[in-house]
Enzyme design. Structure first.
Site, PDB file in Angstrom:
ATOM      1  N   HIS B 146       0.896  -1.132  -0.063  1.00 54.30           N
ATOM      2  CA  HIS B 146      -0.035   0.027  -0.042  1.00 54.30           C
ATOM      3  C   HIS B 146       0.902   1.355  -0.208  1.00 54.30           C
ATOM      4  O   HIS B 146       0.743   2.275  -0.927  1.00 54.30           O
ATOM      5  CB  HIS B 146      -0.881   0.036   1.150  1.00 54.30           C
ATOM      6  N   GLU B 147       1.643   1.160   0.758  1.00 53.36           N
ATOM      7  CA  GLU B 147       2.672   2.604   0.943  1.00 53.36           C
ATOM      8  C   GLU B 147       3.624   2.559   0.018  1.00 53.36           C
ATOM      9  O   GLU B 147       3.642   3.895  -0.612  1.00 53.36           O
ATOM     10  CB  GLU B 147       3.652   2.281   2.346  1.00 53.36           C
ATOM     11  N   HIS B 150       1.817   4.367  -3.074  1.00 52.53           N
ATOM     12  CA  HIS B 150       1.562   5.697  -2.882  1.00 52.53           C
ATOM     13  C   HIS B 150       2.546   6.364  -3.737  1.00 52.53           C
ATOM     14  O   HIS B 150       2.654   7.463  -4.470  1.00 52.53           O
ATOM     15  CB  HIS B 150       1.726   6.511  -1.753  1.00 52.53           C
ATOM     16  N   TYR B 161      -4.149  14.553  -3.009  1.00 53.66           N
ATOM     17  CA  TYR B 161      -4.965  14.085  -1.758  1.00 53.66           C
ATOM     18  C   TYR B 161      -6.178  14.739  -1.056  1.00 53.66           C
ATOM     19  O   TYR B 161      -5.990  15.165   0.241  1.00 53.66           O
ATOM     20  CB  TYR B 161      -3.783  13.618  -0.792  1.00 53.66           C
ATOM     21  N   GLU B 170      -5.982   6.672  -2.014  1.00 51.78           N
ATOM     22  CA  GLU B 170      -6.061   5.547  -1.195  1.00 51.78           C
ATOM     23  C   GLU B 170      -6.603   4.337  -1.764  1.00 51.78           C
ATOM     24  O   GLU B 170      -5.876   3.101  -1.330  1.00 51.78           O
ATOM     25  CB  GLU B 170      -7.154   6.143   0.095  1.00 51.78           C
ATOM     26  N   ASP B 248      -9.699  13.932   7.422  1.00 50.63           N
ATOM     27  CA  ASP B 248      -9.005  13.313   6.685  1.00 50.63           C
ATOM     28  C   ASP B 248      -9.027  13.449   5.107  1.00 50.63           C
ATOM     29  O   ASP B 248      -9.151  12.899   4.380  1.00 50.63           O
ATOM     30  CB  ASP B 248      -9.681  11.807   6.987  1.00 50.63           C
ATOM     31  N   HIS B 253      -9.838   7.994   3.527  1.00 50.46           N
ATOM     32  CA  HIS B 253      -9.724   6.624   3.869  1.00 50.46           C
ATOM     33  C   HIS B 253     -11.082   5.841   4.192  1.00 50.46           C
ATOM     34  O   HIS B 253     -10.991   4.755   4.688  1.00 50.46           O
ATOM     35  CB  HIS B 253      -8.713   6.407   5.201  1.00 50.46           C
TER      36      HIS B 253
HETATM   37 ZN   LIG Z   1      -2.484   5.309   2.286  1.00 52.18          ZN
END
Ligand SMILES: [Zn+2]
Lengths: 99, 377
Positions: B146-147, B150, B161, B170, B248, B253
């Site tokens: 996941h990271e 990005h 974002y 996301e 957020d 998310h």
């Molecule tokens: Zn993320």
């Protein structure tokens, strides 16, 4: 002195929001001294002047620190991207003491 | 008036980028990275130990090809970076995050009891977790995937974002994070868990994971996690939140549950290995998306891509249409898509102009930094 710390953001913000408050009056003598020392090391009041503007970086934490010191009140906002070693120590200590 | 406002916004954006870039230059000095293109298929991983501090990257503990460390976090991070590299390289012939063989750097043991992992624009950072709610964040390969995704998004669609484009950012990370895990474990659609973060939840929590793509909203229900999983799986339940840190950035998310579920439904409909067809459609779409793209843009593009890759009216294209329709984002008919394409062209053109101006200021700063560095050595 009353310090409240609010953490937002992270890998899954709805599950990771944390808030804690530390009041120096309810601290033991050594803890109060330690808080004093940590605050001096961070130069908290000046943090906002020396940091970069907030960029929304995916999944990083943001911290909002509110300080009420007698008549004096100020707020500091910082994210993981701008974290200094001293500020990180203060945040870790506040989280521990408020448990 | 408008002109002035735009100039101011552009200047602010340039300043933000500049200060970040200077920081990256400083970091790059420490890391000693040299901007070269590494050959495809060549992994270049470096793991550092932040030693429970916040200074990055920390002490170098394992480089590419070095034997395993006695520290499990170091090895988990090393293996997770490898699994992610292999997935993108084997399936999409993408040579690392930037497709130019970028080094994959990660720091473990960041800060104390730190319940998080993030990609800071150039490296991965892992916390150990507090042991009560979260375990060590290196334990979940889907979190690592996941990271790093990005980073891939940053180098492709660069989805902004905020709000829907942020939720797409996301979601793309969840989709490929889950696919990294499925490919690594050789799982098909049926045997995969479609969960994000299953490996990092401490025992005793009423939580299977942090997010579920198969059934958004069902991943957890625990007061230690602020209550119940709030992810929607249908556009009718889109959660409106303010575009602030506290909100957020518009619930990026949370609303990611909608495109996440669309991907799952397509994969489920098609069966087999999800990366083979659904994954290709998504990757191809990611390379065509743009920073301000909305859910409907991804729906339209994946529908179009499925037609190009597998044929108009194919089972794949039908699965894409059905899935998006089910989550309430039905792909638009052709005529509307044409006008959207011209809107996209205008958006790309304006971002290119701005990008060019930004690039020029960045180049100037790079030269200045180089000059300072030269005067120091
Ligand atoms: Zn993320």
């Amino acid at each position: 002195m009353r310090i409240s710390l609010e953490r937002t953001g992270g890998f899954h913000p709805p599950a990771m929001r944390r808030r804690c408050v530390v009041d120096s009056q309810s601290l033991t003598e050594p803890d109060a001294r330690e808080l004093e020392r940590l605050l001096q090391a961070t130069d908290l009041k000046d943090v906002n002047q020396h940091r970069d503007p907030v960029l929304p970086m995916p999944d990083m934490f943001s911290y909002k620190i509110d300080v009420e010191d007698g008549p004096e009140k100020y707020t500091v906002r910082v994210s993981d991207a701008q974290m200094s070693e001293a500020l990180s120590h203060l945040i870790t200590w506040l989280k521990e003491k408020s448990r | 008036m408008l002109r002035q406002e735009e100039d101011r916004r552009l200047r602010d954006a340039a300043l933000r980028t500049l200060s970040l870039t200077i920081r990256m230059h400083e970091r790059r000095n420490i890391l000693g990275a040299i901007a070269v293109t590494a050959p495809a298929g060549q992994r270049r991983r470096t793991i550092y130990d932040a030693q429970r501090g916040s200074q990055l990257p920390g002490r170098l503990v394992r480089g590419e090809g070095d034997p395993p460390s006695s520290d499990a976090s170091v090895n988990d991070a090393y293996d997770g970076l490898g699994a992610t590299y292999d997935f993108f390289n084997d399936i999409f012939q993408r040579n690392s995050i930037d497709d130019r063989g970028m080094r994959l750097d990660a720091s473990v043991h960041y800060s104390q009891d730190y319940d998080n992992a993030f990609w800071d624009g150039q490296q991965m950072v892992f916390g150990d977790g507090d042991g009560v709610i979260f375990l060590n964040f290196t334990k979940a390969v889907d979190v690592i995937g996941h990271e790093l995704t990005h980073g891939v998004t940053q180098h492709t669609a660069n989805l902004s974002y905020h709000n829907q484009s942020g939720a797409l950012n996301e979601s793309v990370s969840d989709v490929f994070g889950s696919l990294v895990k499925q490919y690594h474990n050789n799982q098909d659609v049926e045997s995969a868990d479609w969960l994000i973060g299953a490996g990092i939840m401490a025992p005793g929590m009423n939580a299977t994971a942090l997010r579920s793509m198969k059934d958004p909203g069902s991943a957890y229900d625990d007061p230690k996690l602020g209550g119940k999983d709030p992810q929607p799986k249908q556009m009718n339940n889109y959660v409106q939140l303010p575009d602030t840190e506290d909100g957020d950035f518009g619930g990026v998310h949370i609303n990611s549950g909608i495109p996440n579920h669309a991907f799952y439904l397509i994969a489920e409909q098609l069966g087999g290995h999800a990366w083979e067809r659904a994954g290709h459609i998504w990757y191809s779409a990611l390379r065509q998306l743009w920073p301000s793209a909305q859910f409907s843009d991804l729906a339209n593009i994946t529908f179009e891509v499925a037609g190009t890759l597998f044929g108009a009216g194919s089972a794949e294209q039908q699965a894409v249409r059905d899935a998006w329709t089910q989550v309430g984002v039905a792909p638009a008919p052709l005529r509307r898509r044409m006008s959207m394409t011209s809107a996209k062209r205008a958006a790309v053109k304006s971002s290119e102009t701005n990008g060019q101006k930004l690039k020029e200021s960045l180049d100037r700063v790079s030269l200045e930094i180089q000059a300072i560095r030269n005067s120091l050595t």
